[in-house]
Design a protein around this motif. Sequence first.
Motif, PDB file in Angstrom:
ATOM      1  N   ALA A  77       0.847  -1.208   0.000  1.00 21.00           N
ATOM      2  CA  ALA A  77       0.000   0.000   0.000  1.00 21.00           C
ATOM      3  C   ALA A  77       0.878   1.252   0.000  1.00 21.00           C
ATOM      4  O   ALA A  77       0.595   2.234  -0.706  1.00 21.00           O
ATOM      5  CB  ALA A  77      -0.919  -0.018   1.229  1.00 21.00           C
ATOM      6  N   ALA A  78       1.977   1.203   0.759  1.00 20.70           N
ATOM      7  CA  ALA A  78       2.880   2.360   0.825  1.00 20.70           C
ATOM      8  C   ALA A  78       3.557   2.608  -0.528  1.00 20.70           C
ATOM      9  O   ALA A  78       3.758   3.752  -0.929  1.00 20.70           O
ATOM     10  CB  ALA A  78       3.930   2.137   1.913  1.00 20.70           C
ATOM     11  N   ILE A  79       3.885   1.522  -1.236  1.00 22.58           N
ATOM     12  CA  ILE A  79       4.517   1.665  -2.561  1.00 22.58           C
ATOM     13  C   ILE A  79       3.565   2.414  -3.497  1.00 22.58           C
ATOM     14  O   ILE A  79       3.959   3.360  -4.177  1.00 22.58           O
ATOM     15  CB  ILE A  79       4.859   0.272  -3.149  1.00 22.58           C
ATOM     16  CG1 ILE A  79       6.061  -0.325  -2.409  1.00 22.58           C
ATOM     17  CG2 ILE A  79       5.135   0.347  -4.641  1.00 22.58           C
ATOM     18  CD1 ILE A  79       6.361  -1.787  -2.744  1.00 22.58           C
ATOM     19  N   ARG A  80       2.314   1.988  -3.508  1.00 22.43           N
ATOM     20  CA  ARG A  80       1.334   2.645  -4.394  1.00 22.43           C
ATOM     21  C   ARG A  80       1.194   4.119  -4.034  1.00 22.43           C
ATOM     22  O   ARG A  80       1.118   4.992  -4.901  1.00 22.43           O
ATOM     23  CB  ARG A  80      -0.022   1.954  -4.298  1.00 22.43           C
ATOM     24  CG  ARG A  80      -0.019   0.544  -4.891  1.00 22.43           C
ATOM     25  CD  ARG A  80      -1.284  -0.184  -4.487  1.00 22.43           C
ATOM     26  NE  ARG A  80      -1.270  -1.571  -4.898  1.00 22.43           N
ATOM     27  CZ  ARG A  80      -1.975  -2.068  -5.927  1.00 22.43           C
ATOM     28  NH1 ARG A  80      -2.733  -1.275  -6.649  1.00 22.43           N
ATOM     29  NH2 ARG A  80      -1.918  -3.338  -6.215  1.00 22.43           N
ATOM     30  N   GLU A  81       1.144   4.390  -2.728  1.00 18.19           N
ATOM     31  CA  GLU A  81       0.979   5.768  -2.265  1.00 18.19           C
ATOM     32  C   GLU A  81       2.193   6.624  -2.665  1.00 18.19           C
ATOM     33  O   GLU A  81       2.042   7.734  -3.173  1.00 18.19           O
ATOM     34  CB  GLU A  81       0.833   5.719  -0.747  1.00 18.19           C
ATOM     35  CG  GLU A  81       0.266   6.949  -0.108  1.00 18.19           C
ATOM     36  CD  GLU A  81       0.219   6.736   1.407  1.00 18.19           C
ATOM     37  OE1 GLU A  81      -0.524   5.850   1.861  1.00 18.19           O
ATOM     38  OE2 GLU A  81       0.957   7.443   2.117  1.00 18.19           O
ATOM     39  N   ASP A  82       3.381   6.076  -2.447  1.00 20.28           N
ATOM     40  CA  ASP A  82       4.607   6.829  -2.765  1.00 20.28           C
ATOM     41  C   ASP A  82       4.712   7.093  -4.271  1.00 20.28           C
ATOM     42  O   ASP A  82       5.098   8.182  -4.688  1.00 20.28           O
ATOM     43  CB  ASP A  82       5.857   6.057  -2.305  1.00 20.28           C
ATOM     44  CG  ASP A  82       5.985   6.009  -0.793  1.00 20.28           C
ATOM     45  OD1 ASP A  82       5.290   6.790  -0.102  1.00 20.28           O
ATOM     46  OD2 ASP A  82       6.785   5.190  -0.288  1.00 20.28           O
ATOM     47  N   LEU A  83       4.401   6.088  -5.091  1.00 18.89           N
ATOM     48  CA  LEU A  83       4.513   6.264  -6.545  1.00 18.89           C
ATOM     49  C   LEU A  83       3.501   7.292  -7.032  1.00 18.89           C
ATOM     50  O   LEU A  83       3.810   8.130  -7.884  1.00 18.89           O
ATOM     51  CB  LEU A  83       4.315   4.927  -7.271  1.00 18.89           C
ATOM     52  CG  LEU A  83       5.379   3.849  -7.016  1.00 18.89           C
ATOM     53  CD1 LEU A  83       5.021   2.562  -7.767  1.00 18.89           C
ATOM     54  CD2 LEU A  83       6.776   4.325  -7.432  1.00 18.89           C
ATOM     55  N   THR A  84       2.295   7.239  -6.487  1.00 20.15           N
ATOM     56  CA  THR A  84       1.268   8.212  -6.869  1.00 20.15           C
ATOM     57  C   THR A  84       1.728   9.618  -6.492  1.00 20.15           C
ATOM     58  O   THR A  84       1.601  10.566  -7.274  1.00 20.15           O
ATOM     59  CB  THR A  84      -0.069   7.873  -6.177  1.00 20.15           C
ATOM     60  OG1 THR A  84      -0.409   6.535  -6.518  1.00 20.15           O
ATOM     61  CG2 THR A  84      -1.178   8.806  -6.603  1.00 20.15           C
ATOM     62  N   TRP A  85       2.290   9.740  -5.291  1.00 15.72           N
ATOM     63  CA  TRP A  85       2.804  11.036  -4.833  1.00 15.72           C
ATOM     64  C   TRP A  85       3.870  11.568  -5.795  1.00 15.72           C
ATOM     65  O   TRP A  85       3.923  12.759  -6.099  1.00 15.72           O
ATOM     66  CB  TRP A  85       3.359  10.877  -3.409  1.00 15.72           C
ATOM     67  CG  TRP A  85       4.028  12.089  -2.867  1.00 15.72           C
ATOM     68  CD1 TRP A  85       3.442  13.269  -2.503  1.00 15.72           C
ATOM     69  CD2 TRP A  85       5.445  12.255  -2.623  1.00 15.72           C
ATOM     70  NE1 TRP A  85       4.388  14.151  -2.040  1.00 15.72           N
ATOM     71  CE2 TRP A  85       5.633  13.552  -2.108  1.00 15.72           C
ATOM     72  CE3 TRP A  85       6.555  11.419  -2.778  1.00 15.72           C
ATOM     73  CZ2 TRP A  85       6.890  14.046  -1.756  1.00 15.72           C
ATOM     74  CZ3 TRP A  85       7.808  11.906  -2.432  1.00 15.72           C
ATOM     75  CH2 TRP A  85       7.961  13.202  -1.928  1.00 15.72           C
ATOM     76  N   LEU A  86       4.717  10.640  -6.311  1.00 14.98           N
ATOM     77  CA  LEU A  86       5.769  11.057  -7.250  1.00 14.98           C
ATOM     78  C   LEU A  86       5.207  11.475  -8.613  1.00 14.98           C
ATOM     79  O   LEU A  86       5.931  12.003  -9.446  1.00 14.98           O
ATOM     80  CB  LEU A  86       6.775   9.913  -7.463  1.00 14.98           C
ATOM     81  CG  LEU A  86       7.748   9.620  -6.326  1.00 14.98           C
ATOM     82  CD1 LEU A  86       8.535   8.348  -6.618  1.00 14.98           C
ATOM     83  CD2 LEU A  86       8.703  10.801  -6.110  1.00 14.98           C
ATOM     84  N   GLY A  87       3.943  11.207  -8.855  1.00 12.75           N
ATOM     85  CA  GLY A  87       3.326  11.580 -10.135  1.00 12.75           C
ATOM     86  C   GLY A  87       3.387  10.469 -11.171  1.00 12.75           C
ATOM     87  O   GLY A  87       3.221  10.708 -12.369  1.00 12.75           O
ATOM     88  N   ILE A  88       3.641   9.248 -10.704  1.00 16.10           N
ATOM     89  CA  ILE A  88       3.768   8.107 -11.621  1.00 16.10           C
ATOM     90  C   ILE A  88       2.411   7.424 -11.778  1.00 16.10           C
ATOM     91  O   ILE A  88       1.718   7.169 -10.796  1.00 16.10           O
ATOM     92  CB  ILE A  88       4.812   7.110 -11.080  1.00 16.10           C
ATOM     93  CG1 ILE A  88       6.197   7.771 -11.100  1.00 16.10           C
ATOM     94  CG2 ILE A  88       4.805   5.806 -11.860  1.00 16.10           C
ATOM     95  CD1 ILE A  88       7.296   6.942 -10.463  1.00 16.10           C
ATOM     96  N   ALA A  89       2.041   7.138 -13.033  1.00 14.98           N
ATOM     97  CA  ALA A  89       0.799   6.395 -13.291  1.00 14.98           C
ATOM     98  C   ALA A  89       1.171   5.070 -13.942  1.00 14.98           C
ATOM     99  O   ALA A  89       2.118   5.012 -14.728  1.00 14.98           O
ATOM    100  CB  ALA A  89      -0.097   7.207 -14.216  1.00 14.98           C
TER     101      ALA A  89
END
Length: 292
Positions: free
Chosen positions: A55-67
Amino acid sequence: MPPVFRFAPSPNGYLHLGHAFSALLNFDLARQAGGRLLLRIEDIDRARCKPEFEAAIREDLTWLGIAWETPVRRQSEHFSEYRAATDRLAAQGLLYPSFESRAEIARLVADEQARGKWPHDPDGVPLYPGLARSLSPEAVAGLLLAGAPTAWRLDMAAARRRSGALAWTEQGAGPSGETNTVEAQPEAWGDVILARKETPTSYHLSVVVDDALQGVTDVVRGQDLFWSTSVHRLLQELLGLPGPVYRHHPLLRDDRGAKLAKSSGAVSLRELRARGVSPADIRAMVGLAAAD
Ligand code: GLU
């Protein structure tokens, strides 16, 4: 067909700047090429991987602007597909079971070293010196029947006889500057473990099966995995799978020159976020151009 890239983290800790670099590089390259970006969760190690890290990976990647595209492939849901691949290798006579514990292997290696120099794999681990291949078929059957802990190993010499010379296309660089066409040297790894009784796959096997199943054309990952590509090319050849193009990128290092790692306490992206660092700052910190 548009190229297919993937970012494939293991959810056994929080992402750090090294992961951010790898993920952002995949994202940027996919965008520049008009390609697709997949996220793959490499969670075959059920003891160390945790849903909260995923869950943290998804959150961090989304925060970075990655789709990324959905659905996300989670390796722990596909053990039967990996087993089918090991079955195919076994049917070619290329797998054998070994039964030694880590401590027994260490003792065997020490015996070998007392007699002379014993080779190490590219990660610095001594090659398997095991006795398993000298066990009689009856002894092997007995141990399997008794439920002994089992590691299934690739018979490297037999696999090499079957595969012949192998190479891959490298768009990045190896630890000694290897680039363009790199000759695979899987024998440097010895009789690698491809599956265990309790985990019916391994990193090498699942990454090769998944890259092929997901149609990955471009593997962009850290230089620490450069020589693993030798084993991946061999498995692709033995299983009749296509070989993607590879780009191994340099690793980010800390002040003392050690590679950033979860195990040595590299500061996590969420910690940086809590300190007020922005996604644009992260891009600058890992040396990537600002997002447009
Ligand atoms: N799961 C691996 C890791 O987190 C990466 C595998 C790969 O990119 O081939 O280091």
